[in-house]
Structures are given as C-alpha cells and as structure tokens.
Scaffold this active site. Structure first.
Site, short mmCIF file in Angstrom:
data_model
loop_
_atom_site.label_atom_id
_atom_site.label_comp_id
_atom_site.label_asym_id
_atom_site.label_seq_id
_atom_site.Cartn_x
_atom_site.Cartn_y
_atom_site.Cartn_z
N SER A 36 -15.16 -65.36 -177.08
CA SER A 36 -15.01 -66.03 -178.32
C SER A 36 -15.95 -67.37 -178.13
CB SER A 36 -13.47 -66.82 -178.14
OG SER A 36 -13.55 -67.61 -179.21
N TYR B 2 -7.95 -72.29 -173.57
CA TYR B 2 -8.50 -70.75 -174.29
C TYR B 2 -9.83 -70.82 -173.95
CZ TYR B 2 -9.21 -67.62 -177.89
OH TYR B 2 -9.56 -66.51 -178.52
N1 LIG Z 1 -8.63 -64.74 -184.54
C1 LIG Z 1 -9.50 -65.54 -184.16
O1 LIG Z 1 -9.95 -66.50 -184.79
C2 LIG Z 1 -10.28 -65.16 -183.00
C3 LIG Z 1 -11.45 -65.89 -182.75
C4 LIG Z 1 -12.21 -65.37 -181.51
C5 LIG Z 1 -11.63 -64.80 -180.51
N2 LIG Z 1 -10.40 -63.75 -180.85
C6 LIG Z 1 -10.05 -62.89 -180.11
O2 LIG Z 1 -9.87 -61.73 -180.69
C7 LIG Z 1 -8.94 -60.72 -180.05
C8 LIG Z 1 -7.85 -60.04 -181.00
O3 LIG Z 1 -7.08 -61.04 -181.48
P1 LIG Z 1 -6.77 -61.18 -182.91
O4 LIG Z 1 -7.44 -62.11 -183.64
O5 LIG Z 1 -6.86 -59.74 -183.72
O6 LIG Z 1 -5.33 -61.65 -182.90
P2 LIG Z 1 -3.89 -60.49 -183.04
O7 LIG Z 1 -3.80 -59.69 -184.17
O8 LIG Z 1 -2.89 -61.55 -182.92
O9 LIG Z 1 -4.12 -59.86 -181.48
C9 LIG Z 1 -3.64 -60.22 -180.41
C10 LIG Z 1 -2.95 -58.91 -179.68
O10 LIG Z 1 -3.09 -59.19 -178.07
C11 LIG Z 1 -1.83 -58.69 -177.74
N3 LIG Z 1 -1.42 -59.07 -176.71
C12 LIG Z 1 -1.36 -60.47 -176.27
N4 LIG Z 1 -0.70 -60.63 -174.99
C13 LIG Z 1 -0.54 -59.42 -174.50
C14 LIG Z 1 0.06 -58.79 -173.52
N5 LIG Z 1 0.59 -59.39 -172.39
N6 LIG Z 1 -0.06 -57.68 -173.18
C15 LIG Z 1 -0.55 -56.67 -174.12
N7 LIG Z 1 -1.04 -57.09 -175.34
C16 LIG Z 1 -1.17 -58.34 -175.56
C17 LIG Z 1 -0.95 -58.72 -179.03
O11 LIG Z 1 0.20 -58.03 -178.74
P3 LIG Z 1 1.49 -58.25 -179.56
O12 LIG Z 1 1.34 -57.89 -180.97
O13 LIG Z 1 2.53 -57.40 -178.87
O14 LIG Z 1 1.83 -59.78 -179.33
C18 LIG Z 1 -1.95 -58.71 -179.97
O15 LIG Z 1 -1.87 -57.16 -180.36
C19 LIG Z 1 -8.35 -61.84 -178.90
O16 LIG Z 1 -8.92 -61.67 -177.61
C20 LIG Z 1 -8.64 -62.98 -179.18
O17 LIG Z 1 -8.91 -64.04 -178.49
C21 LIG Z 1 -9.72 -64.14 -182.15
#
Ligand SMILES: NC(=O)c1ccc[n+]([C@@H]2O[C@H](COP(=O)([O-])OP(=O)(O)OC[C@H]3O[C@@H](n4cnc5c(N)ncnc54)[C@H](OP(=O)(O)O)[C@@H]3O)[C@@H](O)[C@H]2O)c1
Length: 246
Positions: A139, A152
């Site tokens: 990120s 984070y």
């Molecule tokens: N959204 C943003 O603005 C943003 C910005 C920068 C970076 N990111 C990064 O992008 C990546 C994807 O996030 P996203 O934005 O797509 O959000 P998201 O849809 O909420 O996805 C996060 C995923 O992580 C899974 N997860 C969390 N803890 C876990 C565990 N202990 N075991 C297995 N799975 C787990 C969640 O599973 P559950 O559905 O079971 O909870 C969910 O599928 C993450 O690494 C996040 O830090 C996001």
C-alpha cells in the site's frame, strides 16, 4: 494467455477482479480464503467466466502452521505456478491499537507476518522452479507513517522492504516479484470512508495489476498518479510532517 494462478485472499474485492481477468483467458486457478461460503461463490463465478479449472482451499491465513499445505496443494492441483497473488489484509482500528498491544500485534501478524511466512515458502518454490511471478498487494500507506494509520503503515512498509529484498534475490532465478501499491480503493475494507475524486474502483486496480504482471514490473502504483502524490509526501521535511494532522 492461459496461466496457472494461485490467489491468496481470493475473496478480496481487488483479488476477485484480477481473478476474473485470468478466468476469461482460460486460466487454471487455485483460490485460498477463510470464508468458505464466499469462496465457493467466487469459484463458481470464475468457472462461469471461462476458467479452465478452479480449485479452492478454505483457510484462515493467521494459521501459519498451514502455509506449507498451501504451496504443496497448489502445486499438486496446478502442476507448477506461473503467478501467485497475495491479497489478504485487514484495515486496523488505529484508535484501538493505540491502547492495546494485543490489537497492534494481531494486525501486524495478519498484515505483515502471515504474508512474510507465505513469501518465504513461495520464494523457495519459485526459485527452484526458475520462472514465474510473485505479486503482492502492499500500500502507499507503507511509504510514510501517519498518526491515523501507522500500524497498518508499518506492516505495509515492512512488507514492501521485504519484497524489495526478495526481488533482488529472485531476479537471478528469473522470478519476478511485483510490489503493488494501491491508493484509495472502493472495497469492503474501506466501506466506512467518505469517498472523493482520488478513489479508484477495484476493476481499475485489477486491470493495472494484470498489466504489471504481464510487463514484469517491479513496483506499480495504482492508479498511476499515486507515484507522484507519494513523491511529494515522502519529501515533506519530518519537522513539518510531524506537526501535520494526517
Ligand atoms: N481498499 C483499499 O483502499 C486498499 C488500499 C491499499 C491497499 N489495499 C490492500 O489490498 C488488499 C485487498 O484488500 P481489498 O481492498 O480488496 O479489501 P477486502 O475486499 O476487504 O479484502 C480483504 C480480504 O482479506 C481477507 N482476510 C483478512 N484476514 C484474513 C485472514 N486471517 N485469513 C484469510 N483471509 C483474510 C478477507 O477475508 P474475509 O472476507 O473472510 O474477511 C478479504 O477477502 C489488502 O492487502 C489491502 O491491505 C487496499
């Protein structure tokens, strides 16, 4: 092009968009996520979209003891891995972390240590294989510590450095390591945030990730303008930065 793809954190909104693109090109997919009901829905959707085959393993990624099983089971199903995407993560409640050592360590465990565990195993697998790409979602938050999200940010910053070292090591084996640095993305993780013009859709981020993997890039900011925003943010002198409310 048809590829053999492992997606860890496959129910993530961003990961699903990446998976849809590989499915449409007839790829073989192996999916890992902890919610088995959601995982089954995602797998079914990807089959309908044209994936050659889809297999899955429901697993809580905090359970580091089971990480070796991920690599072994994936290899058995795919018969070699062309692309591994690591996408799982949580957005910590920073205020709760400020008063709780347990909360802070739990967040570092899932956002940094679980990913490092997976990367250690995958790096050895890919190095032996002598080809492929490891792509990991870090990120822009990892580029500078801010009072509103430094737990984070510390996890993602540590992850980016780890990936940089891994890239330097695996380059010699012909393995590409891609660090993905999204800015603000509209996903369940950010559901409670007020959205503005800097916010991107997961589809846009998914497409940028697939292009970066194809081009064997090292680091990609998504959308692209975050490279320039972060250049400015990184260059604000610390004496000024520490007084800002960020
Ligand atoms: N959204 C943003 O603005 C943003 C910005 C920068 C970076 N990111 C990064 O992008 C990546 C994807 O996030 P996203 O934005 O797509 O959000 P998201 O849809 O909420 O996805 C996060 C995923 O992580 C899974 N997860 C969390 N803890 C876990 C565990 N202990 N075991 C297995 N799975 C787990 C969640 O599973 P559950 O559905 O079971 O909870 C969910 O599928 C993450 O690494 C996040 O830090 C996001």
């Amino acid at each position: 092009m048809m590829s053999r793809v492992l997606i860890i954190g496959a129910t993530s909104a961003i990961a699903q968009e990446v998976a849809k693109i590989y499915a449409a090109s007839g790829s073989k997919l192996f999916l890992i996520a902890r919610n088995s009901r959601k995982l089954e829905q995602v797998a079914q959707d990807l089959s309908v979209r044209g994936a050659d085959s889809v297999e899955m393993l429901p697993l809580d990624l905090a359970d580091i003891e089971r990480h070796e099983e991920i690599v072994a089971t994936t290899d058995k199903f795919l018969g070699g891995i062309d692309i591994a995407l690591i996408a799982h993560g949580t957005l910590p409640d920073q205020e709760a972390c400020v008063t709780s050592v347990n909360d802070t360590l739990r967040e570092l465990q899932i956002n940094l240590l679980s990913t490092i565990s997976l990367l250690t195993l995958l790096a050895n697998y890919f190095e032996k294989q002598g080809s492929g790409c490891i792509a990991v979602i870090s990120s822009v938050a990892g580029e500078r510590g801010r009072q509103s999200n430094y737990v984070y940010g510390a996890a993602k910053g540590g992850l980016s450095i780890f990936l940089q070292g891994l890239r330097n090591r695996l380059c010699k084996a012909g393995v590409c390591v891609l660090t993905i640095k999204p800015g603000f993305v509209i996903t369940p993780m950010t559901a409670d945030f007020k959205k503005g013009f800097l916010w991107a859709q997961p589809r846009q981020v998914g497409e940028a990730i697939v292009t970066a993997i194809q081009k064997r890039k090292n680091v990609v900011y998504v959308p692209w303008f975050w490279r320039w925003i972060m250049l400015i943010i990184r260059n604000i002198p610390e004496n000024i930065f520490k007084r800002m409310s960020l």
